[in-house]
Design an enzyme around this catalytic site. Structure first.
Site, short mmCIF file in Angstrom:
data_model
loop_
_atom_site.label_atom_id
_atom_site.label_comp_id
_atom_site.label_asym_id
_atom_site.label_seq_id
_atom_site.Cartn_x
_atom_site.Cartn_y
_atom_site.Cartn_z
N ASN A 125 -19.54 -23.23 89.22
CA ASN A 125 -18.74 -22.61 88.17
C ASN A 125 -18.09 -23.60 87.21
O ASN A 125 -17.67 -23.22 86.11
CB ASN A 125 -17.64 -21.74 88.81
CG ASN A 125 -16.68 -21.18 87.81
OD1 ASN A 125 -17.02 -20.29 87.02
ND2 ASN A 125 -15.46 -21.71 87.78
N SER A 164 -26.12 -25.71 76.79
CA SER A 164 -26.00 -26.00 78.23
C SER A 164 -26.22 -24.75 79.06
O SER A 164 -26.87 -24.79 80.11
CB SER A 164 -24.64 -26.61 78.54
OG SER A 164 -23.58 -25.66 78.38
N LYS A 165 -25.70 -23.62 78.60
CA LYS A 165 -25.84 -22.39 79.36
C LYS A 165 -27.26 -21.83 79.29
O LYS A 165 -27.76 -21.26 80.27
CB LYS A 165 -24.82 -21.35 78.87
CG LYS A 165 -23.37 -21.73 79.12
CD LYS A 165 -23.09 -21.97 80.60
CE LYS A 165 -21.62 -22.23 80.86
NZ LYS A 165 -21.30 -22.41 82.30
N TYR A 202 -22.16 -26.01 74.17
CA TYR A 202 -21.92 -25.03 75.22
C TYR A 202 -23.08 -24.05 75.33
O TYR A 202 -23.62 -23.81 76.42
CB TYR A 202 -20.63 -24.28 74.94
CG TYR A 202 -20.28 -23.24 75.97
CD1 TYR A 202 -19.64 -23.58 77.15
CD2 TYR A 202 -20.58 -21.89 75.76
CE1 TYR A 202 -19.31 -22.63 78.10
CE2 TYR A 202 -20.26 -20.92 76.69
CZ TYR A 202 -19.62 -21.30 77.87
OH TYR A 202 -19.32 -20.34 78.81
N VAL A 239 -17.84 -33.07 88.87
CA VAL A 239 -19.25 -32.76 89.14
C VAL A 239 -20.22 -33.61 88.34
O VAL A 239 -21.43 -33.60 88.61
CB VAL A 239 -19.55 -31.26 88.91
CG1 VAL A 239 -18.74 -30.40 89.87
CG2 VAL A 239 -19.32 -30.87 87.46
N SER A 247 -23.59 -17.67 80.89
CA SER A 247 -22.80 -17.02 79.85
C SER A 247 -23.71 -16.18 78.99
O SER A 247 -24.90 -16.50 78.82
CB SER A 247 -22.11 -18.08 78.98
OG SER A 247 -21.50 -17.49 77.84
#
Length: 263
Positions: A91, A159-160, A156, A65, A143
């Site tokens: 996802n 990014s979420k 992480y 992606v 998340s």
């Protein structure tokens, strides 16, 4: 096969394992024709095999992606095969547990590239198709870490958190085309990777005595999949721009009083 999604076409990224696999299986069980995307073909083949054995319909394509050309190509193939793309489940994701002062810049870019830019690329390519065919639903795996730091996961978590902002903007801008956009934020989730990481002893604790979580257990991948099913369904026709948490109650508890020392 009948169901809420009979006659509808659904793309699931990161469909080879964990939440993505469970979500692909759930949509197929509800009658959808599923395109399973991911980077590891052997895992995608297993997902497609499970769907076929259950009487569902699915096909797979390898796709990174973060690769704009690959994303455009696979979405074009889907649009050519189907009369319309009705649902996209964004996802695909990776993480990194490096302390903030030690994060390698290349790894930072990789996490942001997959979790945020990859979601944007997929969403934009699919939304352009949906806008021409009467609308659809785009959903993202966010998340609970988007709302609170949890260990050394700066890339992480960032990014979420950014994905929540992207989702809200998409909901506002794409509504005029009949496109809804929402997030699902899982809490600590029981996956094969979790089992490998913690071992059987700790896993027994996490699934029966997890004191930090009100339901005292990990969330199951099928429970996250059910949230996606609801948000993509006609029952959620008035729902856009939200973040639905599936976390066994984790974020309902600030966990302050329980950690104070006794006098």
């Amino acid at each position: 096969m009948g169901g809420r999604f009979a006659g509808r076409n659904v793309i699931v990224t990161g469909a080879g394992r964990g939440i993505g696999e469970a979500t692909a299986l759930a949509f197929a069980a509800e009658g959808a024709d599923v395109l399973a995307l991911g980077r590891t073909v052997v895992d995608l083949d297993d997902t497609v095999r499970q769907i076929a054995e259950a009487g569902g319909r699915a096909w797979r394509a390898a796709c990174d992606v973060t690769d704009e050309a690959a994303v455009d190509a696979v979405v074009a193939d889907a649009a050519q095969r189907w009369d319309a793309i009705h649902v996209l489940i964004n996802n695909a994701g990776i993480d990194d547990d490096t302390p903030f002062l030690d994060i390698d810049h290349a790894r930072w870019r990789a996490v942001i590239g997959t979790n945020l830019t990859g979601a944007f690329l997929m969403a934009q390519a699919v939304a352009r198709q949906m806008a021409r065919t009467g609308g659809g639903v785009i959903l993202h795996t966010a998340s609970v870490d988007a709302s609170g730091a949890d260990g050394p996961y700066a890339a992480y978590n960032s990014s979420k958190a950014a994905l929540l902002g992207l989702n809200r903007t998409m909901a506002v801008e794409l509504a005029q085309y009949g496109i809804r956009s929402n997030c699902v934020s899982p809490g600590f989730t029981h996956t094969a990777m979790t089992e490998q990481a913690v071992g059987p002893g700790l896993m027994n604790y996490l699934n029966g005595s997890f004191a930090r979580v009100p339901l005292r257990r990990l969330v199951r991948t099928d429970e996250v999949a059910q949230a996606f099913l609801y948000l993509a369904s006609d029952q959620a026709s008035g729902v856009t721009g939200i973040d639905l948490r599936v976390d066994a109650g984790l974020t309902a508890n600030l966990f302050i009083l329980e950690t104070l020392p006794e006098e």
